[in-house]
Design a protein around this motif. Structure first.
Motif, PDB file in Angstrom:
ATOM      1  N   LYS A   1      30.249  23.719   9.618  1.00  0.00           N
ATOM      2  CA  LYS A   1      31.599  23.172   9.516  1.00  0.00           C
ATOM      3  C   LYS A   1      32.161  23.571   8.153  1.00  0.00           C
ATOM      4  O   LYS A   1      31.694  23.118   7.113  1.00  0.00           O
ATOM      5  N   TYR A   2      33.151  24.453   8.168  1.00  0.00           N
ATOM      6  CA  TYR A   2      33.834  24.849   6.939  1.00  0.00           C
ATOM      7  C   TYR A   2      34.915  23.819   6.613  1.00  0.00           C
ATOM      8  O   TYR A   2      35.509  23.216   7.512  1.00  0.00           O
ATOM      9  N   MET A   3      35.205  23.655   5.336  1.00  0.00           N
ATOM     10  CA  MET A   3      36.242  22.724   4.906  1.00  0.00           C
ATOM     11  C   MET A   3      37.546  23.425   4.539  1.00  0.00           C
ATOM     12  O   MET A   3      38.535  22.782   4.202  1.00  0.00           O
ATOM     13  N   GLU A   4      37.550  24.748   4.608  1.00  0.00           N
ATOM     14  CA  GLU A   4      38.740  25.554   4.314  1.00  0.00           C
ATOM     15  C   GLU A   4      38.796  26.732   5.284  1.00  0.00           C
ATOM     16  O   GLU A   4      37.775  27.135   5.830  1.00  0.00           O
ATOM     17  N   PRO A   5      39.999  27.290   5.505  1.00  0.00           N
ATOM     18  CA  PRO A   5      40.081  28.504   6.332  1.00  0.00           C
ATOM     19  C   PRO A   5      39.436  29.683   5.614  1.00  0.00           C
ATOM     20  O   PRO A   5      39.200  29.620   4.396  1.00  0.00           O
ATOM     21  N   PRO A   6      39.122  30.755   6.345  1.00  0.00           N
ATOM     22  CA  PRO A   6      38.519  31.919   5.686  1.00  0.00           C
ATOM     23  C   PRO A   6      39.505  32.556   4.714  1.00  0.00           C
ATOM     24  O   PRO A   6      40.722  32.508   4.920  1.00  0.00           O
ATOM     25  N   THR A   7      38.978  33.143   3.667  1.00  0.00           N
ATOM     26  CA  THR A   7      39.835  33.849   2.714  1.00  0.00           C
ATOM     27  C   THR A   7      40.011  35.297   3.161  1.00  0.00           C
ATOM     28  O   THR A   7      39.221  35.826   3.953  1.00  0.00           O
TER      29      THR A   7
END
Length: 289
Positions: free
Chosen positions: A112-118
């Motif tokens: 679970k990522y907390m930010e969108p991909p860069t």
């Protein structure tokens, strides 16, 4: 088309004993293929796998999900390098076993990522996957990117996102891996994504909405299998289900297996094999008339 079963239906350990046991049980349940989870391809016992596959007459594929330490969508060059080394070894393992399909969450960490991909992270991911696809092509292996839900990646949650990613990487042996469990969460229906990805659909996972017995949840399998029939799909169709009664504790936690919907994996596997084959048989009657 080969009907297969994920090795984690049978065991959470893939040492020599676990490898042999999972192959035997996959065969006994009536499947054509076993998908090995290459959680650590560097220690995987290829010789034992080859021996067991030959003994039971099964085909083989392999998958994995990257960790934070091997996340090729990271901006940390050391992490990306570690991920690429792991994926290279995994491709070699598939080739050494005589397999032709490698798939999974191999373009980012499975978490679970907390930010969108860069932008830089996506660039790193696509560059690595392009090189992995090239290595695989030289070994006669197809690579498929598994589209999973928002709680397991921030990169590919829908078939159309996968198509856009594939256009950027542009490798002939690189395709899409659809999974009915994840589709049921993220897609608008179970029919359109199959048609959308028809030209590049290389691999399919069959899983119920609650990860239990097929047909006891709310996945629209009828329309999904109709879509496979419509596009003439003939790649692997692999059953996937998890229970902490079998799966290793760390993986159970990562996948959120907080309640077990089954304990008898022999009955579960035989049921899944029959369920999938019955759906495919029924769809053929529609195609003929």
């Amino acid at each position: 088309m080969k009907i297969g079963c994920h090795g984690l239906v049978w065991t959470g350990r893939f040492d020599a004993e676990g490898i042999r046991y999972s192959v035997q049980k996959t065969h006994e349940a009536g499947f054509d293929l076993i998908e090995f989870p290459l959680m650590d391809p560097f220690s995987f016992d290829v010789a034992t796998a080859k021996s067991a596959l030959a003994e039971y007459g099964l085909s083989v594929s392999a998958s994995l999900g990257l960790s934070e330490a091997t996340d090729v969508s990271s901006e940390d060059s050391a992490v990306v390098k570690a991920g690429e080394e792991l994926l290279n070894r995994a491709v070699d393992v598939v080739a050494e076993m005589g397999g032709t399909e490698f798939c999974g969450v191999i373009y980012s960490s499975m978490k679970k990522y907390m930010e969108p991909p860069t932008a830089k992270g996506l660039e790193n991911s696509k560059a690595v996957i392009g090189r992995i696809a090239d290595r695989a092509a030289g070994l006669g292996i197809n690579v498929a990117l598994e589209v999973v839900n928002r709680y397991e990646t921030n990169v590919l949650n829908t078939g159309r996102q996968a198509l856009a990613y594939l256009q950027d990487v542009n490798r002939g042996n690189l395709g899409v891996h659809l999974d009915t469990y994840h589709m049921n969460i993220e897609e608008s229906d179970m029919f359109s994504p199959v048609l959308d990805t028809a030209d590049v659909l290389r691999y399919v996972h069959i899983g119920e909405s609650h990860r239990g017995y097929l047909g006891t949840g709310n996945v629209d399998f009828d329309n999904f299998f109709k879509a496979l029939g419509r596009i003439g799909y003939d790649g692997p169709v692999v059953f996937e289900s998890f229970s902490s009664a079998v799966v290793a504790p760390d993986l159970s936690r990562m996948l959120g297996i907080w309640r077990n919907l089954w304990a008898d994996n022999e009955e579960l596997g035989a049921h899944a094999n029959a369920f999938i084959r019955d759906k495919l048989t029924a769809i053929k009657t529609i195609e003929l008339h």
